[in-house]
Structure formats: C-alpha cells, structure tokens
Motif scaffolding. Sequence first.
Motif, short mmCIF file in Angstrom:
data_model
loop_
_atom_site.label_atom_id
_atom_site.label_comp_id
_atom_site.label_asym_id
_atom_site.label_seq_id
_atom_site.Cartn_x
_atom_site.Cartn_y
_atom_site.Cartn_z
N GLY A 1 1.85 4.13 -11.04
CA GLY A 1 2.79 4.77 -10.14
C GLY A 1 2.20 5.27 -8.84
N ASN A 2 0.87 5.24 -8.69
CA ASN A 2 0.22 5.69 -7.46
C ASN A 2 -0.36 4.47 -6.75
OD1 ASN A 2 -1.22 6.84 -5.40
ND2 ASN A 2 -2.57 8.06 -6.71
N PHE A 3 0.34 4.01 -5.70
CA PHE A 3 0.00 2.73 -5.09
C PHE A 3 -0.78 2.87 -3.79
CE2 PHE A 3 4.15 1.67 -7.29
CZ PHE A 3 3.53 1.11 -8.39
N SER A 4 -1.30 4.06 -3.49
CA SER A 4 -2.01 4.24 -2.21
C SER A 4 -3.24 3.34 -2.13
CB SER A 4 -2.41 5.70 -2.03
OG SER A 4 -3.29 6.12 -3.07
N GLY A 5 -3.87 3.07 -3.28
CA GLY A 5 -5.04 2.21 -3.27
C GLY A 5 -4.74 0.78 -2.87
N LEU A 6 -3.49 0.33 -3.06
CA LEU A 6 -3.12 -1.04 -2.71
C LEU A 6 -3.17 -1.24 -1.20
CD1 LEU A 6 -2.03 -3.86 -3.43
CD2 LEU A 6 0.27 -2.88 -3.33
N SER A 7 -2.60 -0.31 -0.45
CA SER A 7 -2.63 -0.42 1.01
C SER A 7 -4.05 -0.42 1.52
CB SER A 7 -1.84 0.73 1.64
OG SER A 7 -0.47 0.64 1.30
N SER A 8 -4.89 0.43 0.95
CA SER A 8 -6.29 0.48 1.37
C SER A 8 -6.99 -0.84 1.07
CB SER A 8 -6.99 1.63 0.65
OG SER A 8 -8.37 1.65 0.95
N GLU A 9 -6.71 -1.41 -0.10
CA GLU A 9 -7.32 -2.69 -0.48
C GLU A 9 -6.91 -3.79 0.48
OE1 GLU A 9 -9.53 -5.08 -3.46
OE2 GLU A 9 -9.42 -2.96 -2.97
N LEU A 10 -5.63 -3.89 0.78
CA LEU A 10 -5.14 -4.93 1.67
C LEU A 10 -5.67 -4.75 3.08
CD1 LEU A 10 -1.45 -5.16 0.42
CD2 LEU A 10 -3.21 -6.91 0.16
N ALA B 1 -7.96 -7.59 4.96
CA ALA B 1 -7.59 -8.16 6.26
C ALA B 1 -8.72 -7.95 7.27
CB ALA B 1 -6.30 -7.53 6.76
N SER B 2 -9.37 -6.78 7.22
CA SER B 2 -10.49 -6.52 8.13
C SER B 2 -11.68 -7.41 7.84
CB SER B 2 -10.91 -5.04 8.02
OG SER B 2 -9.87 -4.18 8.39
N ASP B 3 -11.78 -7.87 6.59
CA ASP B 3 -12.90 -8.71 6.17
C ASP B 3 -12.55 -10.19 6.23
OD1 ASP B 3 -15.55 -8.82 5.45
OD2 ASP B 3 -15.15 -8.79 3.30
N ASN B 4 -11.51 -10.53 7.00
CA ASN B 4 -11.12 -11.92 7.28
C ASN B 4 -10.56 -12.67 6.08
OD1 ASN B 4 -11.93 -11.78 10.04
ND2 ASN B 4 -14.05 -12.09 9.42
N TRP B 5 -10.00 -11.95 5.12
CA TRP B 5 -9.26 -12.63 4.06
C TRP B 5 -7.84 -12.89 4.55
CZ3 TRP B 5 -10.95 -14.25 -0.73
CH2 TRP B 5 -12.24 -13.86 -1.11
N THR B 6 -7.30 -14.05 4.22
CA THR B 6 -5.90 -14.35 4.50
C THR B 6 -5.08 -13.91 3.29
OG1 THR B 6 -6.49 -16.27 5.84
CG2 THR B 6 -4.22 -16.14 5.05
N VAL B 7 -4.04 -13.11 3.56
CA VAL B 7 -3.22 -12.54 2.50
C VAL B 7 -1.87 -13.26 2.48
CG1 VAL B 7 -2.13 -10.44 1.60
CG2 VAL B 7 -4.34 -10.30 2.79
N PHE B 8 -1.53 -13.83 1.33
CA PHE B 8 -0.24 -14.51 1.14
C PHE B 8 0.62 -13.67 0.20
CE2 PHE B 8 -3.26 -17.86 2.11
CZ PHE B 8 -2.58 -18.64 3.05
N ILE B 9 1.86 -13.43 0.61
CA ILE B 9 2.82 -12.75 -0.26
C ILE B 9 3.43 -13.79 -1.20
CG2 ILE B 9 4.93 -11.38 -0.34
CD1 ILE B 9 4.41 -10.54 2.53
N VAL B 10 3.55 -13.43 -2.48
CA VAL B 10 4.23 -14.32 -3.43
C VAL B 10 5.68 -13.86 -3.53
CG1 VAL B 10 4.19 -15.33 -5.73
CG2 VAL B 10 2.06 -14.50 -4.70
N LYS B 11 6.60 -14.69 -3.04
CA LYS B 11 8.01 -14.31 -2.99
C LYS B 11 8.79 -15.03 -4.09
CE LYS B 11 8.46 -13.22 1.94
NZ LYS B 11 9.22 -13.52 3.17
#
Length: 370
Positions: A164-173, A177-187
């Motif tokens: 229930g505490n998702f603050s770590g997710l934003s930090s991870e993403l 992104a800063s480390d040049n990973w491409t992030v794809f959303i699974v829809k």
Amino acid sequence: RRASFSLSPLSSSQPPRMVYLYHERQEAALCGQHCLNNLLQGPHFTAGDLADIATALDQQERKLMLEAGMTAEARAFMSEDSSNVDASGNFSIQVLSQALQNVFGLALEDSRRPENRSLMQSPDAQTGFVLNRHSHWYCLRKLNNQWWSCNSTQMAPERITSSGNFSGLSSELRNLASDNWTVFIVKGDRWPQPAPRNQGAPPSNWVDPASPPRDPNEPAEFSGSTFGNAAPRQEAPKVEAFSGQGRSLGGSKRPAPAEVADLSEEEQLAMALSLSQDLAGQARTPSEPIIVDEASPTTTLRVRMADGSKAVIKANHTHTVDQLKRHVASLAPGVAFSLKGGFPPKPLEEGGLSLADAKLLNEVLVFCPE
C-alpha cells in the motif's frame, strides 16, 4: 506446448500475504522470454513461441522488400540476419509486443509518449512495466498490492515497495529513466492469474523472495549472507531534480529549485518525464504514418533503428522526405532524431523533395537519435 491458465482482471484490494513468486533466471540471451514470463507470473512463452513470432515478422518484412522485385537492395536484405531475433535468443521489442498482444491483448507502450505522460504521474495505478537497456529486458510487477523488480539476472524478485505504500515505485522509475532505461507501460486488463506452483515449469522457478536460493557463482564464504528482500533494500542515490539554473521551455512555468524539495515522489517523477519530453520536443519531428496509394508507384525503404533492428517502410514515389521523417517518428515516439541516407550517410535536409527526386527509392536509411 504453452500451458493454459485462467484469465481475469486482477484486484488491487487483496490483502498482502507471503507467496511464492514465479521467477525465471537468465539462460543464454533469453532475457526477453524471461521478462515476459516473470511479468505474467507463469511459463506462458517458450523460446520457440517467440522465435515463431520473429519468423513471421521477418517474413512480413521480406514480403514488403520483394514487392518491387529482386532488386539489389532486396537481395542484400534477404542475405542479412533477422532483425527480430539473433542466434543467442535476444528478441526485439516488436516480438515481445506481438506476443503479449496475440495471447493476452496486452500492449507495450513507451512511457515517453505524450498520451502516457498523465499515467506516469500515478504509476502505482498500473499493473506492470517492462524495461530495456542495451538489449537487456526485465520488468516491474504489482502483486498482492506490492511492487516487485523481476530481473532474470537476479536469484529472486526484489520488493521495491511495502504493501500500500508506493512511494518507492516513483523513485525507482525516476532513477531508471535517469540511467537511460526505456520504460514501457503494459496496458490492458486481461492479465492471467499467477500460475499454480510446479505447473508447467521446474519447481525451482517458484521462489520465496525472503529466502531466495543461493547464487551458484557466489563465493562460499558469503553463502550465509542475506539476499534480495531478506534485508532492507539499499537506498539508491538521490537524484536532485532540476538542481541547476531553471529555464522555462516553451513559456511553461516550472517550480524553482527551492520548491522541488516540497514535491512528492510522484510529482518529481512527473516533472522529470515532462522535462525529458520538452527537451526532446525542441528537435522532435511530428509523427504521422504514411498512407500508401496502391494505384500509384511504390517503393520500399529500410531504416536501421538505434537498437539495430530494421524497419521496412512502404511509400509512394511522390511522398516527400518530410512525410518519411514523420512516419519514422511514429516508430520512435518522443525521440529526437535525424535521418541519414547515401554513402557516406548524410542528413536528409531537403524535406520538400519527393522520394524519387531525392533519389531515395529502395534506399537503406539510418536513424540517428540526437
């Protein structure tokens, strides 16, 4: 034969509980296969399944190349290796996308696309993300109201948020992104339920993240050390968003550096993605797929993309260089680039010329990110 599992929308209201998670570990260069199965929490795809999709995509590309006959360019294309899978089993984004779409109706979309910007402001509302850098694939997945990093190079999934505490997710993403990973959303909402333990795969593919198997490559003296989620996750270095001199892009107002510290993790992530989009937008080409008139003369062009794959584009002789660039932009949304052709390759700058006048019929072009 692919195992069959029930499909149903997943509920995020389930109470947290300790479960065994499905986790495939790295074999050869099959991280794309492992990424999909770890994402879906079951042995849904074999290397053969993905190879079949790669073969079908190759055949479609060859068919397009041969529409103008066995030209020198078509002959060269036919002699090249597949752009959708290599000999070691590394699959392209097209293969992974097609696999998810064919079987589960799920779509992979680049998080940098303008229409996805609002979704990244609340990433915890999603169910999964796929990540890529330098031909390596892995995923982030929400299970039992917690987010996990499922990387086949690790011995077990790693929990990145508590229940229930998702603050770590934003930090991870943001860090990815800063480390040049491409992030794809699974829809999509037709996610399969996690596969029952020991069904369709070796029992070792189900692991307890709190007590993962020992890495066989780890020195014996460290065999008793904690791993994965048995110990608290080491905090990644903090990224100071916009700590330099602030500048307004396109007249938009952004918080001053002193104000950034007061923003939540989600707001800082949204700002970082927004700035990335705006910077790319300064040189980005508008995207618009080419519409082909089959009654008029056509040509087939190949574009070597930044990841080494080849895009095959069918167009009319009368389409302009600018129209070609807009079509290529639709293949790499949100990326600023130049398009080069000829030998040695030079930027295509005369956008108003037709493909015929620009002597680009059946040419091989190069996509160059900027």
